[in-house]
Design a protein around this motif. Structure first.
Motif, PDB file in Angstrom:
ATOM      1  N   UNK A 171      -7.017   8.723  -1.290  1.00 15.03           N
ATOM      2  CA  UNK A 171      -6.363   7.470  -1.722  1.00 15.03           C
ATOM      3  C   UNK A 171      -6.695   7.087  -3.165  1.00 15.03           C
ATOM      4  N   UNK A 172      -7.818   7.568  -3.677  1.00 16.06           N
ATOM      5  CA  UNK A 172      -8.229   7.237  -5.044  1.00 16.06           C
ATOM      6  C   UNK A 172      -7.784   8.283  -6.057  1.00 16.06           C
ATOM      7  N   UNK A 173      -7.199   9.396  -5.583  1.00 15.64           N
ATOM      8  CA  UNK A 173      -6.831  10.488  -6.476  1.00 15.64           C
ATOM      9  C   UNK A 173      -5.749  10.069  -7.477  1.00 15.64           C
ATOM     10  N   UNK A 174      -4.825   9.207  -7.066  1.00 10.82           N
ATOM     11  CA  UNK A 174      -3.758   8.752  -7.951  1.00 10.82           C
ATOM     12  C   UNK A 174      -4.323   8.086  -9.195  1.00 10.82           C
ATOM     13  N   UNK A 175      -5.292   7.195  -8.999  1.00  9.33           N
ATOM     14  CA  UNK A 175      -5.874   6.474 -10.141  1.00  9.33           C
ATOM     15  C   UNK A 175      -6.737   7.397 -11.002  1.00  9.33           C
ATOM     16  N   UNK A 176      -7.425   8.339 -10.386  1.00  8.09           N
ATOM     17  CA  UNK A 176      -8.238   9.290 -11.150  1.00  8.09           C
ATOM     18  C   UNK A 176      -7.340  10.179 -12.009  1.00  8.09           C
ATOM     19  N   UNK A 177      -6.230  10.623 -11.448  1.00  4.08           N
ATOM     20  CA  UNK A 177      -5.287  11.433 -12.215  1.00  4.08           C
ATOM     21  C   UNK A 177      -4.689  10.642 -13.368  1.00  4.08           C
ATOM     22  N   UNK A 178      -4.379   9.377 -13.117  1.00  2.00           N
ATOM     23  CA  UNK A 178      -3.846   8.518 -14.177  1.00  2.00           C
ATOM     24  C   UNK A 178      -4.892   8.304 -15.261  1.00  2.00           C
ATOM     25  N   UNK A 179      -6.136   8.117 -14.851  1.00  4.04           N
ATOM     26  CA  UNK A 179      -7.244   7.965 -15.794  1.00  4.04           C
ATOM     27  C   UNK A 179      -7.390   9.205 -16.657  1.00  4.04           C
ATOM     28  N   UNK A 180      -7.306  10.373 -16.035  1.00  2.00           N
ATOM     29  CA  UNK A 180      -7.469  11.618 -16.783  1.00  2.00           C
ATOM     30  C   UNK A 180      -6.342  11.818 -17.787  1.00  2.00           C
TER      31      UNK A 180
END
Length: 327
Positions: A171-180
């Protein structure tokens, strides 16, 4: 007697203390080749055998290099620290984090759970390394001539988070990808400007670093892959990234691939950017469904495959001759 003595003393392949960290770029290139041939299965219906074999080779090389570099760290820690602090060589530590991220995609084909674990390790490592290098940049007092294309490597590592993690179910992967994408995209633009200025206003880079000029296409092609994986579509912005990276590759190709440039481990610096270009070309060709783009993607894949084979063979030759690990 002299001949007998010579036979009793086998030729040494060198010392582990001279193991160059930029050899991890070979894992990046071969992993990228594996992913490219898997993508070629969708475009051309190519067999996945090459993808499977090159993927296994990439894993084996990463394990061997990791053991070797850990041994170097334990026995020659001062050399490793000096390399990490070096304004140019230090950038190649980013090849380790990118290799881990790419291997997560290679391994994920066979074990989804294991691939996810490796992606998490690579993500944390890439973000931490990018933080260190951006902090180092803002400390000031840097020589402009030290801003070489290899400076992009730790930054491109953050873009690779979304390349490998676009389909992660967390569920947190979307925000981590956006952060990257945010970190990698903006910082890559800053570094690209500094590098471009250095290449224009200062003396040409040493021959040993010339192959690394191809790295300048990485932010655009890796950015294309990361952005399209995140958005799950190819729009005009993605197309612009792809086409500029392709144009830049054509410009740099004739500057880099010259017989006058001596071969060394640094030549592996061309493999990962070419892997990103090949994967991007195949993905774009599949999207556009245009025969010129399909043909272009096939040509790029063929050239890239040939480059990796040549690099692999010549590196093995250097190792056997004792030149690769010689101080």
């Amino acid at each position: 007697m002299q001949a007998a003595t010579a036979m009793q003393k086998p030729k040494s392949i060198g010392s582990i203390q001279f193991l160059p960290v930029n050899l991890f770029a070979s894992v990046m290139g071969i992993s990228g080749l594996s992913l490219a041939w898997r993508e070629a299965n969708k475009v051309f219906g190519a067999s996945t055998v090459i993808a499977d074999v090159t993927g296994m080779i990439a894993i084996a090389i990463f394990i061997a290099l990791s053991i070797g570099y850990l041994a170097k760290w334990v026995n020659y820690s001062q050399k490793v620290k000096a390399e990490f602090k070096h304004p140019i060589i230090g950038n190649f530590f980013g090849t380790i984090t990118i290799a881990i991220l790419l291997l997560s995609s290679v391994i994920g084909v066979y074990s989804t759970r294991f691939g996810q674990v490796i992606w998490i390790i690579g993500t944390v490592s890439a973000l931490a390394l990018c933080f260190v290098f951006v902090t180092r940049l803002l400390n000031g007092n840097h020589e402009p001539v030290n801003k070489v294309p290899a400076s992009l490597v730790p930054v491109v590592g953050t873009l690779d988070i979304s390349v490998a993690g676009g389909s992660m179910p967390f569920p947190w992967a979307h925000e981590v990808n956006l952060l990257s994408l945010a970190i990698g995209g903006v910082i890559a633009l800053v570094y690209f400007t500094l590098i471009f200025s250095r290449l224009i206003h200062h003396a040409p880079m040493p021959a040993g670093l010339t192959p690394s000029m191809i790295i300048m296409i990485a932010p655009f092609e890796v950015g294309f892959l990361g952005y399209t994986n995140f958005e799950q579509r190819i729009d005009q912005f993605a197309s612009i990234l792809f086409y500029f990276g392709l144009f830049l590759f054509l410009v740099l190709f004739f500057k880099v691939f010259k017989k006058t440039i001596p071969f060394g481990a640094s030549w592996w610096g061309v493999s990962f950017p070419m892997a990103a270009l090949s994967n991007a070309a195949l993905k774009y060709a599949l999207f556009a469904d245009s025969w010129p783009l399909i043909a272009l993607s096939g040509i790029i894949l063929a050239v890239f495959s040939l480059v990796v084979v040549v690099l692999f063979v010549r590196t093995l030759k250097l190792l056997v001759n004792g030149e690769l690990l010689r101080g």
